[in-house]
Design an enzyme around this catalytic site. Structure first.
Site, PDB file in Angstrom:
ATOM      1  CD  GLU A 129      -2.976  -1.245   2.198  1.00 27.06           C
ATOM      2  OE1 GLU A 129      -2.977  -0.401   3.099  1.00 27.06           O
ATOM      3  OE2 GLU A 129      -3.897  -2.081   2.047  1.00 27.06           O
ATOM      4  CD  GLU A 146      -4.036  -6.564   4.236  1.00 23.40           C
ATOM      5  OE1 GLU A 146      -5.030  -5.795   4.226  1.00 23.40           O
ATOM      6  OE2 GLU A 146      -2.954  -6.259   4.752  1.00 23.40           O
TER       7      GLU A 146
END
Ligand SMILES: *[C@@H]1O[C@H](CO)[C@@H](O)[C@H](O)[C@H]1NC(C)=O
Ligand SMILES: *[C@@H]1O[C@H](CO)[C@@H](O)[C@H](O)[C@H]1NC(C)=O
Ligand SMILES: *[C@@H]1O[C@H](CO)[C@@H](O)[C@H](O)[C@H]1NC(C)=O
Ligand SMILES: *[C@@H]1O[C@H](CO)[C@@H](O)[C@H](O)[C@H]1NC(C)=O
Ligand SMILES: *[C@@H]1O[C@H](CO)[C@@H](O)[C@H](O)[C@H]1NC(C)=O
Ligand SMILES: *[C@@H]1O[C@H](CO)[C@@H](O)[C@H](O)[C@H]1NC(C)=O
Ligand SMILES: *[C@@H]1O[C@H](CO)[C@@H](O)[C@H](O)[C@H]1NC(C)=O
Ligand SMILES: *[C@@H]1O[C@H](CO)[C@@H](O)[C@H](O)[C@H]1NC(C)=O
Ligand SMILES: *[C@@H]1O[C@H](CO)[C@@H](O)[C@H](O)[C@H]1NC(C)=O
Length: 549
Positions: A162, A267
């Site tokens: 991220e 995820e």
């Protein structure tokens, strides 16, 4: 008799089935026996300390607990990982100085691979707000790889998590791609078959799609994978509660159709509609999605607090001895246990991976196809040795002072008509200053020297309240300093295969990181050393000040 002894040893070795190597063909993963490999994973990292703060909107932890360094803990958890039916765990931060033998071997013997994120909290990751790809970070990554290189169950190393979170931050992708390029070259030089990955936050398709394509493209346009990730991860929380493929995943599936490298959900497991049913597992491992996705990693085994709320499948007794599972655990176990993803295509028909040319930058995706150079430790050390004023911190924990000192030194240099451009890089314009790949502490020595030389070697101007020391061996005229610095840095512009630092080679940085945290959709926005540099760049342009060109 010799032969029979060897035969017995051979038989014993063969009876412990070694975990199979996983490789990629085309955009799929395969085990050595030719079957497709799907990641059935769980995030496995106890959460570090989270300081709630307006500057920490995604609740990123400020420290970490290495999940693969305590054999007692791994032994405690292994039966639960086996009950879940996982074949992979994702670890977000590990400490290269610790011993991982017990956990790694235990997992390997149980057929469980690891996905290792290379970054660390605070100053050990690519900084999304002010990215740089520097010797200290490269060396940290290399040390981690070296400490895991003896294990047969490292499926992949992630160079970032991220880092890019919005269209206006996509310039940072140039640094992610440079990190992937250099880590890949290093792994190749060690004959490692571990894959190089990146885990992306989910987001608007106008920047998410070009980002994915950019990370797996060939900037040279000649179908080379040398600057491409091997494995793309998407942190995807679209499926909440009792959703359906059509309403949650069909769009994502369409966006990634035909993507060139293997992809997975790094995820998944939305918590906004409890109880978690994990029915997305049925979709993810079905033929509706298996042509693009090679499985995923459920978030998270341990309790984890994020801005979205509380995750977790187990709780641990206060003395650390006992595991209590919750309904999330039981439901995921049922779902993982009931899927059989399609074993197609065959490896021989999967072909080789194609590397298309890179997306053209536009207003929603701004990363340049000109990547930062490989951080060059020898060049930066040479520079440091030849600088006339050197940063000599009086504290071990200097990561907090490098930033403010850079800010201060650059402001002094700016007031005197100079600038800090040599330290700066820009992933949008694709321009990288000659010192932009050096450790922030070397950058600081450079700016201190700039100021010191500019004041005609006034000893006071190398003090910086006791943080600077005059290097009497260094050239003392601006022209000689320039010649020495240029000579050191002449080789620091290109791409090469990095090597492990010879020991104690790397010294600290101060840029605070993004991405290494074990939390869903995490981010950070603290001020960083190189950010300070960016602020100061606006100040002044070269005059009498010593400035590298
Ligand atoms: C890594 O482990 C070493 C050895 O125990 C310790 O000194 C060091 O502080 C640890 N580093 C981090 C960042 O936790
Ligand atoms: C990107 O946009 C967000 C919100 O619009 C803003 O807070 C942030 O400062 C911007 N980042 C950059 C690098 O311009
Ligand atoms: C930028 O290009 C990408 C494709 O690389 C496209 O998806 C996106 O819509 C474009 N954005 C704009 C604003 O044109
Ligand atoms: C989920 O959907 C199934 C099938 O439609 C239904 O039987 C079940 O009660 C739903 N569960 C929840 C928690 O909504
Ligand atoms: C490993 O974990 C156990 C259980 O939490 C704890 O009691 C022990 O102190 C830990 N060992 C180390 C070396 O940290
Ligand atoms: C290091 O310094 C920073 C700020 O300067 C501080 O927040 C942090 O707690 C310190 N760390 C240690 C281990 O002392
Ligand atoms: C990088 O260059 C772009 C385009 O010139 C500019 O808009 C942006 O502000 C620059 N970024 C930094 C951090 O200097
Ligand atoms: C070094 O710089 C820091 C940050 O500006 C300052 O707090 C400290 O007093 C200085 N001197 C020493 C000896 O650390
Ligand atoms: C982070 O800062 C510490 C000093 O505070 C240093 O020892 C360490 O090497 C730094 N890490 C990186 C990757 O720069």
């Amino acid at each position: 008799m010799r032969t029979s002894v060897l035969a017995v040893v051979g038989a014993l070795v063969a009876s412990v089935q070694a975990i199979q190597k996983v490789t990629r063909s085309g955009r799929y993963l395969y085990t050595q026996d030719g079957n497709r490999f799907y990641i059935k994973g769980v995030a496995y990292q106890e959460q570090g300390a989270v300081v709630a703060d307006p500057n920490n909107p995604f609740l990123e932890p400020s420290n970490y607990i290495d999940p693969l360094a305590n054999g007692t803990v791994c032994q405690r958890d292994l039966p639960y990982l086996q009950q879940l039916g996982v074949n992979a765990v994702r670890a977000y931060s590990v400490n290269a100085s610790l011993n991982h033998d017990t956990c790694m071997k235990m997992l390997s013997n149980a057929g469980i691979y690891t996905i290792i994120d290379l970054s660390l909290p605070v100053n050990g990751s690519l900084d999304r707000n002010s990215p740089s790809w520097t010797t200290n970070l490269l060396d940290l990554y290399i040390e981690t790889i070296d400490s895991f290189s003896g294990y047969d169950n490292v499926l992949a190393y992630n160079v970032g998590n991220e880092v890019v979170i919005a269209a206006n931050g996509t310039g940072a992708a140039a640094y992610v791609k440079a990190a992937a390029r250099d880590v890949k070259a290093y792994l190749n030089s060690k004959k490692s078959s571990s894959l190089v990955g990146y885990a992306s936050i989910d987001g608007d398709a106008t920047w998410l799609d070009p980002l994915a394509n950019y990370l797996s493209c060939d900037p040279s346009g000649s179908n080379s994978g040398s600057a491409a990730i091997d494995l793309y991860g998407l942190n995807n929380y679209q499926w909440c509660g009792n959703s359906t493929f059509q309403s949650s995943y069909a769009g994502t599936e369409g966006q990634f159709a035909g993507y060139n490298v293997p992809a997975y959900f790094s995820e998944f497991g939305c918590i906004t509609s409890p109880p978690r049913l994990w029915t997305e597992v049925g979709a993810l491992y079905s033929s509706q999605m298996s042509d693009v996705w090679s499985g995923g990693v459920a978030f998270s085994y341990f309790p984890a607090q994020s801005a979205q709320g509380q995750f977790g499948m187990v709780t641990i007794s206060a003395d650390g001895s006992t595991v209590f599972v919750n309904n999330d655990f039981t439901s995921l176990k049922t779902q993982y246990g009931s899927v059989t993803p399609p074993n197609i295509p065959t490896q021989s028909s999967a072909g080789s991976t194609a590397y298309p040319s890179c997306p053209q930058p536009n207003s929603s995706f701004v990363a340049s196809n000109h990547l930062p150079p490989t951080p060059n430790l020898a060049a930066c050390q040479c520079l440091q040795d030849h600088l006339s004023c050197q940063f000599t911190p009086q504290t071990q924990n200097y990561s907090g002072i490098v930033g403010p000192l850079l800010d201060y030194a650059c402001s002094l240099v700016g007031q005197a008509g100079g600038n800090c451009l040599a330290l700066a890089g820009n992933g949008t314009t694709g321009s990288y200053g000659p010192i932009s790949g050096c450790d922030p502490s070397v950058m600081l020595s450079y700016v201190m020297s700039e100021y010191y030389l500019g004041t005609n070697l006034n000893p006071q101007s190398c003090s910086f309240a006791g943080n600077g020391t005059i290097n009497h061996n260094a050239p003392s005229s601006a022209s000689a300093a320039n010649a020495a610095a240029s000579s050191c840095l002449s080789s620091a512009t290109g791409t090469f295969t990095p090597q492990a630092p010879s020991s104690g080679g790397s010294s600290g940085g101060s840029s605070k990181g993004s991405g290494s945290s074990n939390g869903a959709s995490v981010a950070s926005s603290d001020a960083k050393a190189v950010y300070y540099v960016g602020v100061m760049l606006a100040v002044g342009f070269a005059s009498g000040m010593w400035t590298l060109t």
